[in-house]
Write a protein that holds these residues in place. Structure first.
Motif: not given
Length: 238
Positions: A68-79
Motif C-alpha cells: 500500500v502507499s507509503g510502504e518501504h520494501i526491502e528485497v534480500r538475496r536468498l541465503a
C-alpha cells in the motif's frame, strides 16, 4: 503500475536483474493497490527463486502481501546454503550441457533436456520430479509451476559449477553417475568387461563400472586430466 507510491531497496547481489533506475536505495515504484508483492518484485525483473527475505517497513512479509502507499520494501538475496524439500536433484536446460556433465562427474543427480523442449515442459518436469531448475533463462525461472529454481549467473562452466556447489552444498560422490545419461554406475568385474573392451584396456585396468541405464562402460584411467581436476577442485573446497 501507476503512481510512485512505494519505495524499494533491492539487494545489490540482485542488481543484475534490475534496470538502473531501480537499483538506487529507496527507488520509487508505482503500484496499483491490487498486485502482490511477489508480482511487484518480478515486474522489476527479479525471479522470486533468487529472493530470500522480503521486508515491509522492516518487518518480514510474504510474497502474497499487497503493498500500500507509503510502504518501504526491502528485497534480500536468498541465503546460502539453499535447502529444498526431499532429495537434491537438478534439471538443466539445453544451454547448460557442460555444467550437467560436470555435476554428474561429481555424482550429483543432474537431468539435462536436449533438444529444447520449451519452458512449459521443463517447468512441468521440474514439478513432477521435484527437481531444482537450473537456467540462465530468466523467463523460465518466473514460471509458477517450478518445484524450485536457481539462476546460473556465470557463462563459464567452471564458475557455474562453483556457484551450484556453494549455493546448495550437495553431497559429492565422484564417479558414481554416467556422464552421458545421468544413470547410476554399478561395479562390474574384469571378466564381465573382457568381451566388451579391447584387450589392452582390460589387461591394464582393474576397476570397472557400467551404467545401469544405458550400459556404457567406465574404468579408472579412462577419465581425462580435466575431469580429475574437476573432482579435485570440488572436493578440496568442501
Amino acid at each position: 503500475m501507476a503512481g510512485a507510491d512505494i519505495t524499494i531497496t533491492v539487494d545489490p547481489a540482485l542488481h543484475i536483474f534490475v534496470a538502473a533506475p531501480n537499483r538506487r536505495p529507496d527507488a520509487a515504484v508505482g503500484t496499483d493497490a491490487t498486485s502482490s508483492l511477489g508480482h511487484v518484485v518480478e515486474a522489476l525483473g527479479v525471479p522470486l527463486v533468487e529472493v530470500g527475505e522480503l521486508l515491509v517497513d522492516g518487518r518480514p512479509a510474504r510474497a502474497g502481501h499487497v503493498p500500500v502507499s507509503g510502504e518501504h520494501i526491502e528485497v534480500r538475496r536468498l541465503a546460502f546454503p539453499q535447502r529444498v524439500g526431499g532429495p537434491l536433484r537438478f534439471l538443466l536446460d539445453i544451454h547448460l550441457g557442460t555444467l550437467a556433465r560436470r555435476l554428474r562427474v561429481l555424482g550429483i543427480d543432474a537431468a539435462y533436456e536436449t533438444p529444447d523442449i520449451g519452458d512449459a515442459a521443463l517447468a512441468a518436469r521440474s514439478a513432477r520430479e521435484k527437481r531444482v531448475m537450473l537456467s540462465r533463462d530468466r523467463g523460465l525461472l518466473h514460471r509458477r509451476e517450478l518445484f524450485a529454481g536457481a539462476y546460473v549467473y556465470s557463462h563459464e562452466p567452471a564458475v557455474q559449477l562453483d556457484e551450484i556447489i556453494e549455493r546448495f552444498q550437495p553431497e559429492l560422490a565422484p564417479w558414481t553417475r554416467c556422464t552421458a545419461c545421468n544413470g547410476v554406475l554399478r561395479p562390474v568385474t574384469k571378466e564381465e568387461m573382457r568381451d566388451r573392451l579391447e584387450n589392452g584396456t582390460v589387461e591394464n585396468y582393474d576397476t570397472f563400472a557400467e551404467c545401469e541405464s544405458c550400459g556404457r562402460a567406465y574404468w579408472r584411467g579412462a577419465h581425462s586430466a580435466s575431469l580429475d581436476a574437476i573432482v579435485e577442485q570440488a572436493t578440496r573446497n568442501r
